[in-house]
Design an enzyme around this catalytic site. Sequence first.
Site, PDB file in Angstrom:
ATOM      1  N   ARG A   1       3.124 -91.702 118.721  1.00 58.44           N
ATOM      2  CA  ARG A   1       2.285 -92.515 119.607  1.00 58.44           C
ATOM      3  C   ARG A   1       1.932 -93.865 118.992  1.00 58.44           C
ATOM      4  NH1 ARG A   1      -2.466 -88.569 121.711  1.00 58.44           N
ATOM      5  NH2 ARG A   1      -3.685 -90.439 121.248  1.00 58.44           N
TER       6      ARG A   1
ATOM      7  N   ARG B   1     -10.343 -95.653 116.333  1.00 58.52           N
ATOM      8  CA  ARG B   1     -10.661 -94.576 117.283  1.00 58.52           C
ATOM      9  C   ARG B   1     -11.799 -93.695 116.754  1.00 58.52           C
ATOM     10  NH1 ARG B   1      -4.824 -92.290 117.667  1.00 58.52           N
ATOM     11  NH2 ARG B   1      -5.753 -90.528 118.767  1.00 58.52           N
TER      12      ARG B   1
ATOM     13  N   ARG C   1     -16.122 -89.331 127.714  1.00 55.00           N
ATOM     14  CA  ARG C   1     -16.209 -89.867 126.361  1.00 55.00           C
ATOM     15  C   ARG C   1     -17.318 -90.875 126.213  1.00 55.00           C
ATOM     16  NH1 ARG C   1     -10.400 -89.415 125.011  1.00 55.00           N
ATOM     17  NH2 ARG C   1     -10.186 -90.280 122.966  1.00 55.00           N
TER      18      ARG C   1
ATOM     19  N   LYS D   1      -7.745 -80.933 120.112  1.00 58.20           N
ATOM     20  CA  LYS D   1      -8.061 -80.672 121.520  1.00 58.20           C
ATOM     21  C   LYS D   1      -6.788 -80.349 122.305  1.00 58.20           C
ATOM     22  CE  LYS D   1      -9.948 -84.777 121.992  1.00 58.20           C
ATOM     23  NZ  LYS D   1      -9.793 -85.326 120.626  1.00 58.20           N
TER      24      LYS D   1
ATOM     25  N   ARG E   1       1.300 -86.655 113.502  1.00 54.61           N
ATOM     26  CA  ARG E   1       1.593 -86.026 114.792  1.00 54.61           C
ATOM     27  C   ARG E   1       2.888 -86.579 115.392  1.00 54.61           C
ATOM     28  NH1 ARG E   1      -2.864 -86.132 119.130  1.00 54.61           N
ATOM     29  NH2 ARG E   1      -3.027 -88.260 118.336  1.00 54.61           N
TER      30      ARG E   1
HETATM   31  P1  AP5 Z   1      -3.976 -82.741 118.646  1.00 51.66           P
HETATM   32  O1  AP5 Z   1      -4.142 -81.373 119.190  1.00 51.66           O
HETATM   33  O2  AP5 Z   1      -2.930 -83.612 119.241  1.00 51.66           O
HETATM   34  O3  AP5 Z   1      -5.402 -83.482 118.581  1.00 51.66           O
HETATM   35  P2  AP5 Z   1      -6.296 -84.122 119.727  1.00 51.66           P
HETATM   36  O4  AP5 Z   1      -7.702 -83.755 119.439  1.00 51.66           O
HETATM   37  O5  AP5 Z   1      -5.754 -83.800 121.076  1.00 51.66           O
HETATM   38  O6  AP5 Z   1      -6.072 -85.653 119.336  1.00 51.66           O
HETATM   39  P3  AP5 Z   1      -5.835 -86.963 120.187  1.00 51.66           P
HETATM   40  O7  AP5 Z   1      -5.509 -88.021 119.167  1.00 51.66           O
HETATM   41  O8  AP5 Z   1      -4.845 -86.768 121.300  1.00 51.66           O
HETATM   42  O9  AP5 Z   1      -7.216 -87.226 120.766  1.00 51.66           O
HETATM   43  P4  AP5 Z   1      -7.785 -88.522 121.225  1.00 51.66           P
HETATM   44  O10 AP5 Z   1      -9.027 -88.052 121.847  1.00 51.66           O
HETATM   45  O11 AP5 Z   1      -7.943 -89.576 120.200  1.00 51.66           O
HETATM   46  O12 AP5 Z   1      -6.625 -89.112 122.173  1.00 51.66           O
HETATM   47  P5  AP5 Z   1      -6.494 -89.233 123.739  1.00 51.66           P
HETATM   48  O13 AP5 Z   1      -5.072 -89.023 124.066  1.00 51.66           O
HETATM   49  O14 AP5 Z   1      -7.533 -88.446 124.450  1.00 51.66           O
HETATM   50  O15 AP5 Z   1      -3.717 -82.602 117.061  1.00 51.66           O
HETATM   51  C1  AP5 Z   1      -3.500 -83.755 116.251  1.00 51.66           C
HETATM   52  C2  AP5 Z   1      -2.463 -83.398 115.163  1.00 51.66           C
HETATM   53  O16 AP5 Z   1      -3.025 -82.409 114.304  1.00 51.66           O
HETATM   54  C3  AP5 Z   1      -1.166 -82.778 115.724  1.00 51.66           C
HETATM   55  O17 AP5 Z   1      -0.090 -83.230 114.963  1.00 51.66           O
HETATM   56  C4  AP5 Z   1      -1.363 -81.261 115.567  1.00 51.66           C
HETATM   57  O18 AP5 Z   1      -0.122 -80.585 115.377  1.00 51.66           O
HETATM   58  C5  AP5 Z   1      -2.243 -81.206 114.319  1.00 51.66           C
HETATM   59  N1  AP5 Z   1      -3.182 -80.083 114.347  1.00 51.66           N
HETATM   60  C6  AP5 Z   1      -3.837 -79.563 115.435  1.00 51.66           C
HETATM   61  N2  AP5 Z   1      -4.636 -78.547 115.053  1.00 51.66           N
HETATM   62  C7  AP5 Z   1      -4.498 -78.440 113.705  1.00 51.66           C
HETATM   63  C8  AP5 Z   1      -5.062 -77.569 112.724  1.00 51.66           C
HETATM   64  N3  AP5 Z   1      -5.955 -76.624 113.063  1.00 51.66           N
HETATM   65  N4  AP5 Z   1      -4.692 -77.756 111.428  1.00 51.66           N
HETATM   66  C9  AP5 Z   1      -3.788 -78.718 111.079  1.00 51.66           C
HETATM   67  N5  AP5 Z   1      -3.201 -79.555 111.962  1.00 51.66           N
HETATM   68  C10 AP5 Z   1      -3.565 -79.419 113.260  1.00 51.66           C
HETATM   69  O19 AP5 Z   1      -6.889 -90.765 123.955  1.00 51.66           O
HETATM   70  C11 AP5 Z   1      -6.060 -91.817 123.512  1.00 51.66           C
HETATM   71  C12 AP5 Z   1      -6.658 -93.149 123.955  1.00 51.66           C
HETATM   72  O20 AP5 Z   1      -6.733 -93.199 125.387  1.00 51.66           O
HETATM   73  C13 AP5 Z   1      -8.097 -93.421 123.491  1.00 51.66           C
HETATM   74  O21 AP5 Z   1      -8.147 -93.976 122.183  1.00 51.66           O
HETATM   75  C14 AP5 Z   1      -8.567 -94.414 124.566  1.00 51.66           C
HETATM   76  O22 AP5 Z   1      -8.043 -95.695 124.340  1.00 51.66           O
HETATM   77  C15 AP5 Z   1      -7.924 -93.863 125.824  1.00 51.66           C
HETATM   78  N6  AP5 Z   1      -8.764 -92.869 126.527  1.00 51.66           N
HETATM   79  C16 AP5 Z   1      -8.466 -91.552 126.756  1.00 51.66           C
HETATM   80  N7  AP5 Z   1      -9.451 -90.962 127.435  1.00 51.66           N
HETATM   81  C17 AP5 Z   1     -10.399 -91.911 127.642  1.00 51.66           C
HETATM   82  C18 AP5 Z   1     -11.667 -91.891 128.268  1.00 51.66           C
HETATM   83  N8  AP5 Z   1     -12.179 -90.767 128.816  1.00 51.66           N
HETATM   84  N9  AP5 Z   1     -12.389 -93.044 128.280  1.00 51.66           N
HETATM   85  C19 AP5 Z   1     -11.902 -94.191 127.745  1.00 51.66           C
HETATM   86  N10 AP5 Z   1     -10.708 -94.276 127.130  1.00 51.66           N
HETATM   87  C20 AP5 Z   1      -9.961 -93.130 127.068  1.00 51.66           C
END
Ligand code: AP5
Length: 214
Positions: A155, A166, A88, A13, A127
Site C-alpha cells: 500500500r 497515521r 474514526r 483489524k 504488510r
Molecule cells: P492488518 O490486519 O492489515 O491491520 P489493520 O488494523 O487493518 O491496519 P490498517 O493499516 O489497514 O488500518 P488503518 O486503520 O490504518 O487503515 P485503513 O485502511 O482503515 O495488519 C497489519 C499487518 O500486521 C499485516 O501485515 C498483518 O499480516 C500483520 N498482523 C496482523 N495481526 C498480527 C499479529 N497478531 N501479529 C503479527 N502480525 C500481525 O485506512 C487507511 C487510510 O484511509 C487512513 O489513513 C485514512 O487516510 C483513510 N480512512 C479510512 N477510514 C477513514 C475514516 N473513517 N475517516 C477518515 N479517513 C479514513
Amino acid sequence: MRTILIGPPGAGKGTQAQYIVSTHGIPHISSGDMLREAVRNGTELGKKADAAMKRGDLVPDDVVIGMVIERIQRPDCARGFLLDGFPRTRPQAEALDVALAAAGVALDAVVLFEVPDSLIVERVTGRRSDPDTGAIYHLKFNPPPSDAIARLVHRSDDFEAAVTARLDKYHRETAPIVPFYEAKGLLKRVDGVGSPDEVTARLLAVLGPARVAG
Ligand code: AP5
C-alpha cells in the site's frame, strides 16, 4: 451482530475482520478499502481522498460519513455488519448514532485492539495484500505463499513516514472516541499483541460464540 473494530494502524483489524465475517455471515465494511477502491476507480470521492491518504491524514468527515452511512443502509446489512476503520472521529461516531437510531437498530459491541506504538511500524511496513483474494500477509509474521508473491500489493501509505503520521492521527483524532463508547457500555478491550490466532481467541471471548447468519 453490529460491531465496530477500532485500533491503531496495523493493529490487526483487517486480519481479525476476515475471521469474524466468515464465521458470523455479515458484511465487512472497511472505510479504508472503500476509499482505496474509489481512488483506483478515479471517482470524485476518490480524487478528494487520494492525497490525504498518501500523507497519512484522515479523509474529511463530510466525504467519509455519507459513503459509510449509505453502505450500511443496503439490504445486505439488515442482519448486521462489521465496521472496520469507521468511525474514526467524534463527528463520525455521532453521525453513525443518528443513522442507527433512525433505522431502529443498535450496536452490539465496539472492540478496541490495543497494540503499543513500538510494534506498529514493523507490522505495517511488512504488510502485503493479495488483490485477487483479499488476503492480508506479512513478510515476517504471516509470509505469503510463493505463487501469490508476484501479484501482492504494498500500500502507498505503508511506508514509515506515512505510518508515523497515521499513528499521530490515531492518537489525536480516533482515540478520543474510545471514552464515547466506553460511556455507552459498549467498549471491549482486546490485547492485540501475540499471534493472530491468540488475538482471535481473545476476540471470540469478548464477542461470545460465533453464529453463521442463515
Ligand atoms: P492488518 O490486519 O492489515 O491491520 P489493520 O488494523 O487493518 O491496519 P490498517 O493499516 O489497514 O488500518 P488503518 O486503520 O490504518 O487503515 P485503513 O485502511 O482503515 O495488519 C497489519 C499487518 O500486521 C499485516 O501485515 C498483518 O499480516 C500483520 N498482523 C496482523 N495481526 C498480527 C499479529 N497478531 N501479529 C503479527 N502480525 C500481525 O485506512 C487507511 C487510510 O484511509 C487512513 O489513513 C485514512 O487516510 C483513510 N480512512 C479510512 N477510514 C477513514 C475514516 N473513517 N475517516 C477518515 N479517513 C479514513
